[in-house]
Design a protein around this motif. Structure first.
Motif, PDB file in Angstrom:
ATOM      1  N   VAL A 153     -71.004   0.797 -60.860  1.00 29.34           N
ATOM      2  CA  VAL A 153     -69.990   1.683 -60.267  1.00 29.34           C
ATOM      3  C   VAL A 153     -70.202   3.124 -60.722  1.00 29.34           C
ATOM      4  CG1 VAL A 153     -67.532   2.202 -60.179  1.00 29.34           C
ATOM      5  CG2 VAL A 153     -68.304  -0.171 -60.046  1.00 29.34           C
ATOM      6  N   PHE A 154     -70.532   3.319 -61.979  1.00 27.09           N
ATOM      7  CA  PHE A 154     -70.714   4.677 -62.499  1.00 27.09           C
ATOM      8  C   PHE A 154     -71.981   5.329 -61.962  1.00 27.09           C
ATOM      9  CE2 PHE A 154     -67.758   2.789 -65.479  1.00 27.09           C
ATOM     10  CZ  PHE A 154     -66.845   3.831 -65.683  1.00 27.09           C
ATOM     11  N   LEU A 155     -73.003   4.528 -61.705  1.00 25.19           N
ATOM     12  CA  LEU A 155     -74.205   5.076 -61.072  1.00 25.19           C
ATOM     13  C   LEU A 155     -73.894   5.567 -59.659  1.00 25.19           C
ATOM     14  CD1 LEU A 155     -76.836   2.445 -62.255  1.00 25.19           C
ATOM     15  CD2 LEU A 155     -76.866   4.892 -62.794  1.00 25.19           C
TER      16      LEU A 155
ATOM     17  N   ARG B 269     -61.291   5.362 -58.809  1.00 23.16           N
ATOM     18  CA  ARG B 269     -61.053   4.738 -60.110  1.00 23.16           C
ATOM     19  C   ARG B 269     -62.256   3.894 -60.570  1.00 23.16           C
ATOM     20  NH1 ARG B 269     -55.074   2.306 -60.228  1.00 23.16           N
ATOM     21  NH2 ARG B 269     -55.484   2.535 -62.462  1.00 23.16           N
ATOM     22  N   PRO B 270     -63.354   4.537 -60.903  1.00 24.10           N
ATOM     23  CA  PRO B 270     -64.579   3.820 -61.285  1.00 24.10           C
ATOM     24  C   PRO B 270     -64.385   2.843 -62.443  1.00 24.10           C
ATOM     25  CG  PRO B 270     -65.046   6.138 -60.945  1.00 24.10           C
ATOM     26  CD  PRO B 270     -63.562   5.993 -60.895  1.00 24.10           C
TER      27      PRO B 270
ATOM     28  N   LEU C  64     -62.822  -0.402 -61.230  1.00 24.58           N
ATOM     29  CA  LEU C  64     -63.789  -1.214 -60.489  1.00 24.58           C
ATOM     30  C   LEU C  64     -64.823  -1.825 -61.418  1.00 24.58           C
ATOM     31  CD1 LEU C  64     -64.385   1.016 -57.336  1.00 24.58           C
ATOM     32  CD2 LEU C  64     -63.096  -1.124 -57.469  1.00 24.58           C
ATOM     33  N   SER C  65     -65.279  -1.046 -62.402  1.00 28.46           N
ATOM     34  CA  SER C  65     -66.233  -1.562 -63.368  1.00 28.46           C
ATOM     35  C   SER C  65     -65.630  -2.709 -64.179  1.00 28.46           C
ATOM     36  CB  SER C  65     -66.686  -0.441 -64.315  1.00 28.46           C
ATOM     37  OG  SER C  65     -67.578  -0.921 -65.280  1.00 28.46           O
ATOM     38  N   SER C  66     -64.355  -2.573 -64.517  1.00 27.92           N
ATOM     39  CA  SER C  66     -63.663  -3.627 -65.266  1.00 27.92           C
ATOM     40  C   SER C  66     -63.597  -4.915 -64.453  1.00 27.92           C
ATOM     41  CB  SER C  66     -62.249  -3.172 -65.642  1.00 27.92           C
ATOM     42  OG  SER C  66     -62.284  -2.009 -66.428  1.00 27.92           O
ATOM     43  N   LEU C  67     -63.268  -4.786 -63.173  1.00 26.41           N
ATOM     44  CA  LEU C  67     -63.175  -5.973 -62.314  1.00 26.41           C
ATOM     45  C   LEU C  67     -64.540  -6.645 -62.147  1.00 26.41           C
ATOM     46  CD1 LEU C  67     -60.760  -4.596 -59.554  1.00 26.41           C
ATOM     47  CD2 LEU C  67     -60.215  -6.210 -61.389  1.00 26.41           C
TER      48      LEU C  67
END
Length: 258
Positions: free
Chosen positions: A184-186, A197-198, A201-204
């Motif tokens: 997601v951060f990439l 909200r990156p 999304l990364s957490s999920l």
């Protein structure tokens, strides 16, 4: 318990015919690298998401997440692979040292070593003429004698997994599954604002990875898929939550350093 005449019972019976047993035993033990894959995948996801959580808790930008996350993936992944390799190599060296020691003991004190075999099998419930016959058969072949001592006296496996395969399985799992928190951060870095909200999304995605790893593990152990999945998910969430808390508490320090 399997149902009578079920497909599972039929397969089980087919695998226990004399010919099937002979083929299985002649092929030797099979090394399973599930442990290395699971450890690599779990540790890769946990440590990478811990980095993501810590940076997010400190309120730092996506670029910092990517740099630290990739550094962790390559550095920690390589370290885990090397550790797996050297761990197996150490077991091999220990096994060989014990073999050489037993060869020396047999050559120097054969009667004492023969008595050790006798007591080992007496402890298993053998006695009388049958016990003496077992001792005679085992000690009539030096290789078999040494193997018995390695396994029954020292509690060591006669064969172990391949160190290179273990290292490769660990590293690949660490890289592939461990990269999940960074995806997601990439995307956010190269396409700013395209994903809301990156961190959420990364957490999920990381949570799904944790659960999936546990579910896969359940195929090889006596656990339900959802129980193993939740166990791994909770472990990963606890580690990541601690990292986020540290980042949040030290956010002023991080911004000052930046």
């Amino acid at each position: 318990m399997t149902e009578p005449n079920s497909p599972a019972e039929s397969r089980l019976r087919a695998s226990h015919t004399p010919e099937a047993i002979r083929r299985r035993l002649q092929s030797g033990p099979t090394s399973v690298y599930l442990r290395d894959f699971v450890y690599g995948a779990v540790d890769g996801t946990v440590t990478t998401f811990a980095v993501v959580s810590g940076v997010a808790g400190a309120g730092l930008p996506s670029g910092v997440v990517i740099v630290l996350g990739l550094a962790n993936l390559l550095g920690d992944g390589f370290s885990m692979a090397v550790s797996a390799f050297h761990g197996i190599r150490a077991e091999e060296e220990l096994r060989e040292r014990v073999r050489q020691e037993e060869l020396l003991h047999i050559a120097t004190c054969p009667d004492g070593e023969r008595e050790e075999i006798r007591q080992i099998f007496a402890a298993k419930g053998f006695k009388g003429d049958l016990l003496e016959e077992i001792v005679s058969v085992i000690t009539s072949d030096e290789g078999r004698w040494v193997q018995t001592m390695v396994q029954d006296e020292h509690g060591l496996a006669l064969e172990g997994p391949n160190g290179w395969k273990s290292a490769i399985a660990t590293f690949i799992a660490f890289l592939i599954v461990g990269s999940t928190p960074l995806i997601v951060f990439l995307i956010d870095y190269f396409q700013p604002g395209i994903l809301p909200r990156p961190f959420l999304l990364s957490s999920l995605m990381s949570g799904a990875a944790f659960f999936g790893i546990g579910a896969i593990k359940s195929r090889f152990v006596e656990r339900t898929w959802y129980g193993a999945g939740l166990e791994t998910l909770f472990a990963g969430a606890a580690a990541s939550g601690l990292a986020w808390l540290v980042g949040w508490l030290l956010q002023d320090v991080a911004r000052t350093v930046g």
